[in-house]
Design a protein around this motif. Structure first.
Motif, mmCIF file in Angstrom:
data_model
loop_
_atom_site.group_PDB
_atom_site.id
_atom_site.type_symbol
_atom_site.label_atom_id
_atom_site.label_comp_id
_atom_site.label_asym_id
_atom_site.label_seq_id
_atom_site.Cartn_x
_atom_site.Cartn_y
_atom_site.Cartn_z
ATOM 1 N N VAL A 429 0.841 -1.201 0.000
ATOM 2 C CA VAL A 429 0.000 0.000 0.000
ATOM 3 C C VAL A 429 0.875 1.250 0.000
ATOM 4 N N THR A 430 1.911 1.251 0.837
ATOM 5 C CA THR A 430 2.814 2.393 0.871
ATOM 6 C C THR A 430 3.510 2.578 -0.477
ATOM 7 N N MET A 431 3.889 1.469 -1.109
ATOM 8 C CA MET A 431 4.487 1.542 -2.439
ATOM 9 C C MET A 431 3.500 2.171 -3.425
ATOM 10 N N GLY A 432 2.250 1.741 -3.370
ATOM 11 C CA GLY A 432 1.233 2.327 -4.242
ATOM 12 C C GLY A 432 1.064 3.808 -3.999
ATOM 13 N N ASP A 433 1.088 4.218 -2.733
ATOM 14 C CA ASP A 433 0.961 5.640 -2.415
ATOM 15 C C ASP A 433 2.115 6.451 -3.010
ATOM 16 N N ILE A 434 3.321 5.900 -2.942
ATOM 17 C CA ILE A 434 4.482 6.590 -3.504
ATOM 18 C C ILE A 434 4.344 6.723 -5.014
ATOM 19 N N TYR A 435 3.975 5.626 -5.676
ATOM 20 C CA TYR A 435 3.797 5.684 -7.128
ATOM 21 C C TYR A 435 2.700 6.676 -7.502
#
Length: 623
Positions: A429-435
């Motif tokens: 989820v954090t990766m998705g937020d960064i992207y």
């Protein structure tokens, strides 16, 4: 304006809870504001009294120039006292607080009796965690200002670290009964007395805290820890159960303290019930993994406080937490003072207990908020692998690295974490937020989708994950999948204003379900009446429905709420044109052009200024 711009923020579905909430969620920080507002911490922004005699203007200018260079590369310190002072100011202003501290120390070498310089250097040394210099400056300050509470506190900490408890007691008993010392002195004195084998005297010292609004629970917590420290398990249980049952969410520290007590009392089932309650209230947290694993293996538990220094560190951390919460509540009102004070007390807690991981996490968060990204990353990375905060610290490191422009490294770390714990979704989820923040929407969709696939049953708390993926899908041109996610998010959290707004505005832009969109946006405005973007969405759907008179009122209010948004000003210009207010329409369009609109919007606004709304629409169907 695209629908994503209608949203002020997109919460992560499994976002890391802030450390300030984790420890003392049970303490009503707002109730302590009257006391805390009177904090008498020496401020870094103090004006220097009796400024040293200046050197030549040329020399001082060179000194300041060297400071500008030094904050990005190692260069010698300035050569004059006023130059060091100005260099220190510059270094502070750009966030190079370590360099600033060095500059103040050099200035003090030239002017050792300057109290204002002493104060400024002392606070910076505290907040940098430089203990040796902190103690030295504290002694010098107390010689000039015997009632200065923060320097006296630094000396108390030094006394305790060197097992001079009688000296620490004497200093604490002479603390001024005002400001923050009115709070921390009784807490610390109680722990010093407990460390000298006087638990009854310790509890007596704590008693007055119960009469201060909002601090009764803090008193009860430390009474429980002191009773546990003294081996009075029945009394400790009574105190800690009172904190547990205070009607608020269960805090981590209470769960740990009471749970370990139950385990040591031979009541593991009650400890398990307590841990389960915390996990139910914080389902994505990994903070009790160690405790639950210990419970399953039958390993012995230890009290969370086992020495005087650890008890005092706990108290100082509690104080820092309250100040940090105060800063969040006050926001722009004196936020700097509360934040820096929180950092000071958290650093002092770490001076007593360097591996207090929850305090390390708090310091890192404060540093991050102050814009000291590298220092924040260093603090997060100092958290030990076995700590309950280790997993969350690694995620925060990734977020900080991304903020520092190291997105690829941040994503690589999160990918490794996702592989390491295949049962968890938070790293993805954090990766998705960064992207998504980088507008790499296809990659965001992939990360969010992998996160969803790891969740057995979607619950209400997962609405924001679907919402975030829906935004990324919409921006990737996959409207049908995006719409499905928005509708599913509303099933999980009906009346969620951001989702209502995004979906409703998207329908308006696509000419779909306009009546339903109007009802949804009206409801979103009822829920968020002061959100200019949502009010604009309602005004725009009214415009698209031909309800121009109603649209004017909403869009005028939206501009009042968000006067610097080019699209909202553009929308208001359109509706002014429709109701015959042509001069005002042109004014709004011209204003929109001054507010740096998206490049694709500029020719459309220019066309309206040249030919009017209808003719420009004939050339280009859509605003």
């Amino acid at each position: 304006m695209r629908p994503i711009d209608r949203v002020t923020s997109v919460p992560a579905a499994t976002a890391t809870s802030r450390p300030a909430r984790l420890l003392l969620g049970s303490i009503a920080a707002a109730g302590a504001l009257a006391l805390l507002a009177a904090a008498c911490v020496p401020q870094q922004t103090a004006t220097v009294a009796g400024e040293p005699a200046p050197g030549s203007a040329r020399t001082v200018a060179l000194d300041v120039e060297s400071a500008a260079v030094r904050v990005s590369a190692e260069t010698p310190t300035p050569t004059t006292t006023p130059g060091s002072y100005l260099a220190g100011l510059h270094a502070e202003r750009v966030g190079a607080t370590g360099d600033a501290a060095d500059f103040w120390m050099y200035a003090l070498e030239q002017d050792p009796e300057n109290v204002e310089l002493l104060q400024r250097a002392f606070v910076l040394m505290v907040n940098e965690g430089r203990e040796r210099e902190t103690v030295d400056l504290a002694r010098r300050l107390v010689a000039h200002m015997p009632d200065a509470s923060l320097p006296k506190l630094a000396l108390v900490i030094d006394d305790v670290k060197h097992d001079r408890l009688a000296d620490a007691e004497a200093r604490l008993r002479t603390m001024p009964e005002k400001g923050l010392s009115k709070l921390f002195a009784p807490l610390l004195l109680a722990w010093v007395l407990a460390g000298q084998g006087e638990p009854d005297a310790a509890l007596e010292v704590l008693a007055p805290l119960a009469d201060i609004k909002g601090l009764a629970i803090l008193r009860e917590l430390h009474a429980g820890l002191i009773n546990d420290f003294a081996g009075r398990t029945a009394a400790a249980e009574e105190n800690l159960r009172s904190v547990r049952d205070n009607g608020q969410s269960l805090s981590l520290r209470v769960a740990e303290a009471l749970g370990s007590l139950y385990e040591r009392m031979g009541r593991p089932d009650e400890a398990g019930v307590l841990y389960d309650r915390y996990l139910a209230e914080n389902p994505e947290m990994v903070l009790l993994d160690e405790a639950t694993a210990r419970l399953e293996s039958g390993e012995p538990a230890a009290a969370i406080v086992q020495t005087t220094a650890e008890g005092m560190a706990e108290a100082l951390f509690n104080l820092a937490t309250i100040l940090h919460q105060q800063a969040a509540i006050l926001q722009q009102q004196n936020v700097g003072r509360s934040t820096l004070a929180a950092l000071s007390y958290a650093r002092m807690a770490l001076a007593l207990r360097p591996n207090l991981s929850v305090c390390q996490a708090l310091v890192a968060e404060i540093l991050d908020g102050l814009g000291h990204g590298e220092a924040a990353v260093a603090m997060y990375e100092s958290i030990e692998k076995g700590s309950p905060f280790y997993w969350l610290a690694r995620m925060r490191v990734a977020i900080s690295l991304d903020a520092e422009g190291e997105t690829d490294e941040a994503v690589a770390r999160l990918a490794a974490m996702a592989e390491e714990r295949p049962e968890r979704s938070d790293a993805l989820v954090t990766m998705g937020d960064i992207y998504r923040a980088k507008e790499r929407f296809a990659e965001a969709v992939d990360a969010y989708t992998r996160a969803v696939e790891r969740i057995d049953t979607l619950e209400e708390r997962h609405w924001s994950l679907l919402y975030a993926r829906g935004i990324s899908l919409e921006r990737s041109g996959e409207w049908q999948r995006a719409e499905t996610d928005f509708l599913r998010a509303l099933e999980l959290r009906p009346d969620q204003p951001y989702v209502l707004n995004y979906l409703g505005y998207s329908w308006v832009e696509k000419g779909l379900n306009l009546d339903k969109a109007r009802r949804m946006l009206k409801r979103a405005v009822e829920l968020r009446p002061n959100d200019g973007y949502i009010v604009d969405s309602l005004g725009w759907v009214l415009f698209r429905l031909g309800m121009f008179d109603e649209s004017v009122g909403e869009l005028e209010r939206a501009v009042e709420l968000e006067p610097q948004d080019p699209t909202i000003n553009d929308h208001l210009g359109d509706v002014f044109w429709k109701v015959g207010r042509r001069n005002e329409a042109r004014f709004q369009w011209r204003r929109a052009l001054t507010l740096e609109p998206d490049p694709e919007l500029v020719p459309k606004i220019e066309a309206k200024l040249e030919r009017g709304l209808e003719l420009s629409r004939a050339d280009d169907s859509g605003s």
